[in-house]
Design a protein around this motif. Structure first.
Motif, PDB file in Angstrom:
ATOM      1  N   UNK A  59       0.785  -1.220   0.000  1.00 21.20           N
ATOM      2  CA  UNK A  59       0.000   0.000   0.000  1.00 21.20           C
ATOM      3  C   UNK A  59       0.819   1.274   0.000  1.00 21.20           C
ATOM      4  N   UNK A  60       2.139   1.155   0.077  1.00 25.72           N
ATOM      5  CA  UNK A  60       2.989   2.351   0.087  1.00 25.72           C
ATOM      6  C   UNK A  60       2.884   3.047  -1.272  1.00 25.72           C
ATOM      7  N   UNK A  61       2.578   4.345  -1.301  1.00 24.25           N
ATOM      8  CA  UNK A  61       2.580   5.091  -2.566  1.00 24.25           C
ATOM      9  C   UNK A  61       4.009   5.162  -3.108  1.00 24.25           C
ATOM     10  N   UNK A  62       4.164   4.957  -4.412  1.00 21.51           N
ATOM     11  CA  UNK A  62       5.494   4.877  -5.011  1.00 21.51           C
ATOM     12  C   UNK A  62       5.699   5.886  -6.134  1.00 21.51           C
ATOM     13  N   UNK A 114      -8.127   5.769  -0.036  1.00 21.23           N
ATOM     14  CA  UNK A 114      -6.979   6.528   0.470  1.00 21.23           C
ATOM     15  C   UNK A 114      -6.910   6.596   1.987  1.00 21.23           C
ATOM     16  N   UNK A 115      -8.034   6.512   2.663  1.00 20.17           N
ATOM     17  CA  UNK A 115      -8.032   6.582   4.134  1.00 20.17           C
ATOM     18  C   UNK A 115      -7.310   5.400   4.758  1.00 20.17           C
ATOM     19  N   UNK A 116      -7.129   4.319   3.996  1.00 24.86           N
ATOM     20  CA  UNK A 116      -6.507   3.111   4.536  1.00 24.86           C
ATOM     21  C   UNK A 116      -5.075   2.890   4.047  1.00 24.86           C
ATOM     22  N   UNK A 117      -4.542   3.822   3.268  1.00 24.92           N
ATOM     23  CA  UNK A 117      -3.156   3.717   2.802  1.00 24.92           C
ATOM     24  C   UNK A 117      -2.233   3.862   4.012  1.00 24.92           C
TER      25      UNK A 117
END
Length: 136
Positions: A59-62, A114-117
Motif C-alpha cells: 500500500x505504500x505510494x510509489x 486513500x483513508x486506509x493507505x
C-alpha cells in the motif's frame, strides 16, 4: 561442531484494507525497489527473532527515480523523479537487511481507499501521475 539443518515454512494472508476493488489486480507491473530510499518503522518492519527479513508494507505510494529506474516512496517534493505518483506497492515485500534492491509488484490501475493507505495519502497532493488509479 554440530551442524543441524533447519527447515521452516511460513504463510501469510494479504492484508490490503486500502484496496477498494479487485479491478487492476490482474495487471500489476513488476518493479525493483531501491530499499535505501525507504525508512525502517515507516515503510518496513525490521527483522525479529522469528522473522529474519525486513518486510515492506503493501500500500505504500510509489514514485520512480528517473536516473536509475528504481522505485521509492512517492514524495511530492522529491527532485529525483519520485514526485510523479506511479501507483502503490501491491503486496508485502520481504527483503534481506542490507540488500539495496527488492523485487515487487506495482498496482498502477485500480481503485484505492486513500483513508486506509499506510501513512495516509492525500490525492489532492498528487500533481503528476502515470497511473489509472481511482481514489475513493
Amino acid at each position: 561442531m554440530d551442524l543441524q539443518p533447519i527447515t521452516y515454512s511460513e504463510s501469510a494472508t494479504a492484508d490490503r484494507p486500502w484496496l477498494a476493488s479487485r479491478h487492476g489486480l490482474d495487471t500489476p507491473l513488476t518493479i525493483t525497489l531501491d530499499t535505501a530510499l525507504f525508512t525502517q518503522g515507516t515503510h518496513y518492519t525490521p527483522p525479529t527473532l522469528g522473522q529474519p527479513r525486513n518486510v515492506m508494507t503493501a500500500g505504500i505510494p510509489l514514485g520512480r527515480v528517473t536516473a536509475t529506474g528504481l522505485y521509492g516512496p512517492w514524495d511530492a517534493a522529491a527532485t529525483d523523479g519520485r514526485a510523479t505518483f506511479t501507483g502503490v506497492l501491491l503486496a508485502d515485500v520481504p527483503f534481506a537487511p542490507g540488500s539495496g534492491r527488492a523485487g515487487a509488484a506495482l498496482l498502477w490501475h485500480g481503485v484505492i481507499a486513500t483513508a486506509h493507505i499506510p501513512g495516509g495519502l492525500d490525492p489532492t497532493a498528487i500533481t503528476a501521475s502515470t497511473t489509472q488509479i481511482h481514489f475513493i
